[in-house]
Design a protein around this motif. Structure first.
Motif, mmCIF file in Angstrom:
data_model
loop_
_atom_site.group_PDB
_atom_site.id
_atom_site.type_symbol
_atom_site.label_atom_id
_atom_site.label_comp_id
_atom_site.label_asym_id
_atom_site.label_seq_id
_atom_site.Cartn_x
_atom_site.Cartn_y
_atom_site.Cartn_z
ATOM 1 N N ALA A 200 0.862 -1.184 0.000
ATOM 2 C CA ALA A 200 0.000 0.000 0.000
ATOM 3 C C ALA A 200 0.901 1.237 0.000
ATOM 4 O O ALA A 200 2.072 1.150 0.352
ATOM 5 C CB ALA A 200 -0.889 -0.006 1.229
ATOM 6 N N ASP B 296 -0.282 6.539 3.315
ATOM 7 C CA ASP B 296 -1.595 6.129 3.817
ATOM 8 C C ASP B 296 -1.436 5.178 5.005
ATOM 9 O O ASP B 296 -2.173 5.280 5.995
ATOM 10 C CB ASP B 296 -2.391 5.449 2.708
ATOM 11 C CG ASP B 296 -2.746 6.434 1.583
ATOM 12 O OD1 ASP B 296 -2.719 7.654 1.844
ATOM 13 O OD2 ASP B 296 -3.026 5.949 0.478
ATOM 14 N N ARG B 297 -0.523 4.275 4.917
ATOM 15 C CA ARG B 297 -0.310 3.325 6.021
ATOM 16 C C ARG B 297 0.227 4.045 7.242
ATOM 17 O O ARG B 297 -0.142 3.748 8.374
ATOM 18 C CB ARG B 297 0.646 2.223 5.592
ATOM 19 C CG ARG B 297 0.046 1.364 4.489
ATOM 20 C CD ARG B 297 0.852 0.185 4.239
ATOM 21 N NE ARG B 297 0.671 -0.740 5.354
ATOM 22 C CZ ARG B 297 1.007 -2.015 5.327
ATOM 23 N NH1 ARG B 297 1.541 -2.512 4.249
ATOM 24 N NH2 ARG B 297 0.814 -2.767 6.359
#
Length: 94
Positions: free
Chosen positions: A77, A81-82
């Motif tokens: 990912a 965002d993570r």
């Protein structure tokens, strides 16, 4: 050790005036030596283990890693965002 206990018992029996005393440590050593001459196995209740026709319990197989599911390769990912998902939320009162 056995020599010392034998000497002590000889001295004690000489002091008491007895000529013969039973040597217990010597008896223990003789018994231990003779126990090595005994057969290693004896016949116990049940079948002879060397008998190929003897009935035995069935063998079952259970995998030690059965609930394992592989997690790789995983699609990565986006790192921002993570990182934002696990970062602490900023305080709103400032």
């Amino acid at each position: 050790m056995l020599t010392l206990s034998g000497a002590k018992s000889a001295a004690a029996s000489a002091a008491r005036g007895r000529r013969f005393s039973f040597n217990w440590p010597l008896l223990a050593v003789i018994a231990l030596a003779l126990s090595g001459c005994m057969p290693a196995t004896t016949q116990v209740a049940g079948a002879d283990p060397a008998d190929p026709a003897a009935k035995v319990a069935p063998v079952g197989y259970r995998s030690t890693i059965a609930p394992y599911t592989g997690l790789r390769p995983a699609t990565p990912a986006p790192w921002r965002d993570r990182n934002d998902a696990v970062a602490p939320q900023p305080k709103q009162d400032r």
